[in-house]
Design an enzyme around this catalytic site. Structure first.
Site, PDB file in Angstrom:
ATOM      1  N   GLU A 448       0.806  -1.218   0.000  1.00 55.94           N
ATOM      2  CA  GLU A 448       0.000   0.000   0.000  1.00 55.94           C
ATOM      3  C   GLU A 448       0.845   1.277   0.000  1.00 55.94           C
ATOM      4  O   GLU A 448       0.711   2.116   0.888  1.00 55.94           O
ATOM      5  CB  GLU A 448      -0.927  -0.006   1.233  1.00 55.94           C
ATOM      6  CG  GLU A 448      -2.041  -1.031   1.148  1.00 55.94           C
ATOM      7  CD  GLU A 448      -3.168  -0.654   0.207  1.00 55.94           C
ATOM      8  OE1 GLU A 448      -3.046   0.364  -0.497  1.00 55.94           O
ATOM      9  OE2 GLU A 448      -4.172  -1.392   0.179  1.00 55.94           O
ATOM     10  N   GLU A 517      -4.187 -10.439  -0.372  1.00 59.22           N
ATOM     11  CA  GLU A 517      -5.033 -10.362   0.820  1.00 59.22           C
ATOM     12  C   GLU A 517      -6.454 -10.727   0.386  1.00 59.22           C
ATOM     13  O   GLU A 517      -6.953 -10.212  -0.619  1.00 59.22           O
ATOM     14  CB  GLU A 517      -5.032  -8.952   1.428  1.00 59.22           C
ATOM     15  CG  GLU A 517      -3.699  -8.570   2.038  1.00 59.22           C
ATOM     16  CD  GLU A 517      -3.671  -7.173   2.667  1.00 59.22           C
ATOM     17  OE1 GLU A 517      -4.724  -6.669   3.100  1.00 59.22           O
ATOM     18  OE2 GLU A 517      -2.565  -6.600   2.713  1.00 59.22           O
TER      19      GLU A 517
HETATM   20  C1  IPT Z   1      -5.204  -3.697   3.618  1.00 61.25           C
HETATM   21  C2  IPT Z   1      -3.814  -3.594   4.168  1.00 61.25           C
HETATM   22  O1  IPT Z   1      -2.865  -3.973   3.224  1.00 61.25           O
HETATM   23  C3  IPT Z   1      -3.607  -4.428   5.390  1.00 61.25           C
HETATM   24  O2  IPT Z   1      -2.399  -4.058   5.979  1.00 61.25           O
HETATM   25  C4  IPT Z   1      -4.751  -4.267   6.343  1.00 61.25           C
HETATM   26  O3  IPT Z   1      -4.776  -2.946   6.770  1.00 61.25           O
HETATM   27  C5  IPT Z   1      -6.039  -4.572   5.667  1.00 61.25           C
HETATM   28  O4  IPT Z   1      -6.207  -3.739   4.561  1.00 61.25           O
HETATM   29  C6  IPT Z   1      -7.235  -4.321   6.556  1.00 61.25           C
HETATM   30  O5  IPT Z   1      -7.213  -5.041   7.718  1.00 61.25           O
HETATM   31  S1  IPT Z   1      -5.466  -2.237   2.689  1.00 61.25           S
HETATM   32  C7  IPT Z   1      -7.171  -2.013   2.426  1.00 61.25           C
HETATM   33  C8  IPT Z   1      -7.405  -0.587   2.075  1.00 61.25           C
HETATM   34  C9  IPT Z   1      -7.660  -2.885   1.331  1.00 61.25           C
END
Ligand code: IPT
Length: 1000
Positions: A448, A517
């Site tokens: 990010e 993710e």
């Molecule tokens: C995403 C982040 O990469 C991760 O570190 C964590 O914050 C997660 O979200 C939420 O728990 S970024 C998100 C804007 C998709």
């Protein structure tokens, strides 16, 4: 404020001139190189590093002085009294200094790069170090310091280093005197690097990883690079390059048999060919051992022969398409903060192995070097990520307006010339240290931080250092138009499945796709794992995904009277800004107790799946193992069950080629079955390994083999008596007396003999304590699903000889709006109990009805439940892979999943019946279709009202919710909206419940 100008000339403090200078990253440090710890000649270099005669671990209590502000730091702080101590490694916020802060996206400081606030908190660490001259150099290694360190030995300034999750190494030999020496490390909470370390975590500071001194020969091995190249016919070549001196080396297999001996000259590549090389993979992590002799040092290196490539858009390891069944993992422990000991890391990885996880993304920074050795040995594919995240820029870019439609603001630093060197440096820290680890399959530029010229340069640095892994990066939002074609893999976060399908339809895009993710595991969830699994396996260009995330992050706030840890999250530490419980989004609780979400992961990531074959006795076993034969790893047994329990058991021999299928016959499955009947295949570990014991249950698959005959309910003969007054209807059947209150439009009492079954009126229930994924909960509160008044339009009683029927027409609403539900309900009381048929129509103002059912507050003595449905753990329409259909019994006190922020939990899906009993009285619930239920000591109102589990108060009754339907849980806290198929039907629901009361 320039601290150095405020300090006396030449004082220790005057040396602090680097922490707001983006060009001063590492001063007085050694060059970055691969991680290794040398041993003395003659020692076994493969033993634990603490045993090396060349390593002195400086962990332990160090003198400590904490300053709220660097401005208060004395000019000669080194000679102040260090009366307090703090353990190294640790984070000072866990020892009463300063406060933790949980912030996700937003920067913890004003955005003003490269400057940080004037009042930077500082922790000064000090300890003695004894030195006696032996001709060897002393290299002081800090494996992790947040955010930066100024180092002094005997009062002299040695150097400075930033990048919290990178090792900083200082040759302190010229500063040492014979005997006692004083090492002082001043650690700053913020520096210009803070702008590049905006990871979603509880913000903590200090020396948080091991600190040690290495004694090294003057002429020594500084660095070495191992590369494995797979050849034809099972051969492989080991390429080895040493830097700093000439070495001799010996390669052995894991039985200690010597495969090759060779010399490598400083800076020259030596090549060694091995025939029939055994390859490394996460499933079969075979490691060779390379013993490197360099002067009077010996170094042990474990070698995994493997290659990683993209072929036709498919990620291949050792030539085979792979799927990552991954998780994102942070270094985060409630007792040790950012410090992860060998035991803690191993325990995490063992738990992952036990849950069929094969890959880890080190979100969002490099982990301890030992972590990767563990991954090599236990078998994990690793996305190794640079210590880089500048997420907070997105908030800054549009003048503090969150404009989600244009996320490009995140890339402000990605194209800011001032940060180019620092961003490239972070790639060097990553790759140079971990280059020899076979587990690392992707390098990740960071998280990010957007994309731009700096990120392109970072990717080039990686490619120049290593051409054997793929370069990964997700955050390609860009302000300066830089192409991201250098990235080998396209990566996404939380994409919905339709978007993934869309990806395959782009003709210009040829790269593989990974979800770095997905399935945000916050609170009760994730509910969409199986759907993603199916999407991953629908196309080889999808190489799998990494669940967000492994653990809940917490700093405990003390203990309850019962000795239970009070887990704190954002907002509990008196922070200026916080992001609440968004750090509670793991598959395990802070103490590593699995959430039910982890059980779900285990089952979805299972190595073998079973489907029905062509005949009633045949089953198809399909393996998702890519390298191992499932039969070499697993044993299989089966059990055939119906509602009465186990009918038959047996063993099954399995032999399934990697990614293959095989047909298995179970003749017993084909017989006549009167009842609804299931077969469950249970796969267990064949042998003891480092992570599980022989017999450990790895996974299962349950299939229905007979529907059974529909039981014809014989109406019991009954004599029903009914009485009606203007406000009340009383119906008696045998010794059961039902009282219906017309004003409340509800049954207010049901008695069997002198035993009352209801502590409160029987209610319709439309609400659940919002889960973290119920992001539409504001709508529920607005519509007042949780708190409503009932309007009765009329109530009719009809009495027949053997039954009484009450028909009610009513609505449910609150102030301001129209009623949110209109309903007609027909209650029939006869010899078989109370039958409830209702037809409900819902307002379209409701954004996703969470549930529809009835709720009973039963006296505490009704404490035992038995059900035939999905158990034994909580199950929802979209979160039930870890459960199977069976008959389960439980005490209501044990039916609570203790989410740290309380929320809906412990529902059971697909129930055929439920009984709730107290002593000899049993109440049985059935419905015309499978239903869900919860039995709890806590009301949904209590769960919804309390911010922490330790605040929960039990209800004076046991609360039984029998639901026509309970909505799925999904992963909408960060992921897509709950899929239609897991929502309740709308706007009309026809529900039919039956309550039968009896004595045993
Ligand atoms: C995403 C982040 O990469 C991760 O570190 C964590 O914050 C997660 O979200 C939420 O728990 S970024 C998100 C804007 C998709």
């Amino acid at each position: 404020m320039d601290i150095s100008k405020l300090a006396a000339v030449n004082s220790p403090k005057s040396k602090m001139i680097n922490h707001e200078d983006t060009q001063a990253l590492h001063i007085g440090t050694l060059d970055k190189h691969c991680y290794f710890v040398p041993f003395a000649k003659g020692q076994d270099p493969f033993q634990s590093r603490e045993n090396s005669q060349r390593m002195e671990l400086l962990n332990g209590d160090w003198g400590f002085r904490y300053y709220d502000s660097i401005i208060d730091l004395e000019d000669d702080f080194i000679h102040e009294k260090f009366e307090n101590t703090i353990p190294v490694p640790s984070n000072w916020q866990l020892y009463g200094y300063d406060k933790p802060q949980y912030t996700n996206v937003c920067y913890p400081i004003p955005f003003d790069p490269p400057f940080v606030p004037d009042d930077i908190p500082v922790g000064v660490y000090q300890r003695e170090y004894c030195y006696s001259h032996d001709g060897m150099d002393r290299v002081l290694v800090f494996e992790g310091v947040d955010s930066c360190v100024y180092l002094y030995v005997n009062g002299s300034f040695v150097g400075y280093s930033q990048v919290s999750h990178a090792a900083a190494e200082f040759d302190i030999t010229p500063f040492l005197t014979e005997g006692r020496n004083i090492i002082t490390a001043a650690v700053l909470k913020w520096c210009d690097g803070t702008y590049l370390e905006d990871q979603d975590k509880i913000r903590l500071s200090g020396i948080f990883r091991d600190v040690y001194v290495l004694s090294r020969s003057k002429r020594r091995l500084e660095n070495y690079i191992v590369k494995t190249v797979l050849g034809e016919n099972g051969s492989a070549v080991l390429e080895f390059t040493a830097f700093g001196c000439d070495v001799s080396a010996k390669l052995c297999d894991d039985d200690g048999v010597t495969m090759a001996q060779f010399s490598a000259y400083d800076g020259e590549k030596a090549k060694v060919k091995i025939d029939n090389a055994r390859l490394w993979s996460a499933e079969m992590p075979y490691l060779y051992r390379l013993t490197i002799q360099a002067d009077d040092e010996v170094i042990g290196e474990e070698i995994g022969f493997r290659d990683v490539k993209v072929e036709d858009g498919v990620v291949k390891i050792n030539g085979r398409a792979v799927k990552f069944k991954g998780v994102n993992r942070h270094d985060s422990y409630p007792d040790t903060g950012y410090y992860a000991s060998y035991e803690q890391m191993k325990a995490d990885l063992v738990l992952m192995k036990k849950h069929n996880i094969n890959a880890v993304r080190t979100s969002h920074y490099p982990n301890s070097p030992v972590f990767y050795q563990l991954c090599d040995r236990l078998g994990f594919y690793v996305i190794d990520e640079a210590d880089l995240e500048s997420h907070g820029c997105v908030e800054v870019y549009y003048d503090y307006k969150w404009d989600y439609s244009d996320y490009r603001g995140i890339a402000m630093l990605a194209s800011d010339e001032r940060f180019k060197e620092a961003i490239k440096d972070r790639a060097k820290c990553l790759v140079k240290r971990d280059i020899n680890r076979p587990c690392v399959v992707f390098w990740s530029l960071g998280n990010e931080s957007g994309y731009g010229e700096n990120m392109l340069e970072e990717a080039k640095v990686i490619k120049a250092l290593d051409d054997t892994r793929l370069v990964h990066y997700e955050s390609t939002h860009c302000l300066d138009g830089t192409s991201d074609s250098i990235l080998d893999v396209v990566s996404g976060m939380y994409w919905d499945i339709d978007s993934m399908k869309g990806y395959l339809e782009k003709p210009e895009e040829k790269r593989p796709f990974v979800l770095c993710e997905y399935c945000h595991a916050m609170g009760n969830g994730p509910g969409d794992l199986e759907d993603y699994h199916n999407a991953f396996y629908s196309n080889e260009r999808f190489c799998g995904g990494f669940v967000w995330e492994w653990c809940d992050h917490s700093v405990p706030l003390g203990k309850t009277a019962e000795g239970k840890l009070k887990y704190g999250y954002g907002g509990d530490f008196g922070e200026r800004h916080n992001d609440g419980n968004f750090c509670m989004d793991g598959l395990v609780y802070p103490d590593r107790t699995p959430h039910t979400g982890l059980l779900e992961v285990k089952q979805v990531y299972r190595p073998v799946r079973v489907t029905k074959g062509k005949s009633a006795d045949s089953f198809v076993f399909s393996s998702t193992l890519e390298f191992a034969n499932a039969g070499d790893v697993l044993d299989c047994r089966y059990e055939i069950t119906d509602k009465n329990g186990i009918i038959d058991i047996g063993m099954v021999d399995i032999c399934i080629e990697p990614m293959g299928s095989t047909e298995v016959k179970v003749p017993q499955a084909a017989g006549e079955h009167e009842e609804e009947t299931f077969i469950r295949f249970i796969f267990t570990a064949k042998e003891d390994t480092e992570y599980w014991e022989k017999g450990y249950e790895v996974c299962f698959d349950q299939l229905k083999i007979a529907d059974g005959r529909k039981a014809v309910v014989e109406k019991a003969k009954a004599k029903v008596k009914a009485e009606e007054t203007p406000l009340c209807i009383t119906v008696a059947e045998g010794d059961i007396v039902y009282r219906f209150d017309k004003r409340k439009s509800a049954f207010v009492s049901v008695r069997i003999g002198d035993r009352e079954l209801l502590d409160r009126p029987l209610q319709y229930n439309f609400f659940r304590a919002p889960t973290d994924n119920d992001v539409m909960k504001h709508n529920w509160y607005k519509v007042h699903l949780n708190d409503f008044v009932v309007k009765s339009y009329g109530c009719k009683l009809a009495v027949r000889e053997d039954s009484a029927e009450i028909e009610v027409s009513q609505s449910f609403g609150w102030s301001i709006q129209q009623p949110f539900c209109k309903m007609t309900a027909v209650y029939v009381i006869d010899g078989s109990g109370l039958d409830i048929k209702c037809k409900a129509e819902f307002s379209d103002k409701i954004d996703m009805l969470p549930r529809f059912g009835i709720r009973l507050f039963m006296p505490k003595a009704f404490s035992q439940v038995e059900y035939f449905g999905y158990g034994p753990t909580e199950s929802y329409i979209d979160k039930r892979q870890a459960c199977y259909v069976g008959r389960f019994a439980a005490d209501i006190g044990d039916m609570h999943e203790d989410y740290i922020r309380p929320q809906e939990n412990s529902s059971h899906y697909g129930c055929r019946y439920l009984t709730v009993s107290g002593g000899d009285t049993k109440v049985k619930f059935t419905a015309d279709k499978d239903f869900s239920f919860n039995a709890s000591q806590f009301t949904q109102e209590e769960l919804a009202a309390k911010a922490h589990n330790y605040e929960l108060e039990r209800c004076e009754s046991n609360v039984i919710c029998v639901d026509y339907a309970m909505a799925g849980v999904g992963s909408n806290s960060c992921g897509p909206r709950l899929a239609e198929k897991y929502q309740l039907d709308k706007p009309l629901i026809n529900a039919h419940f039956h309550i039968q009361i009896g004595k045993e």
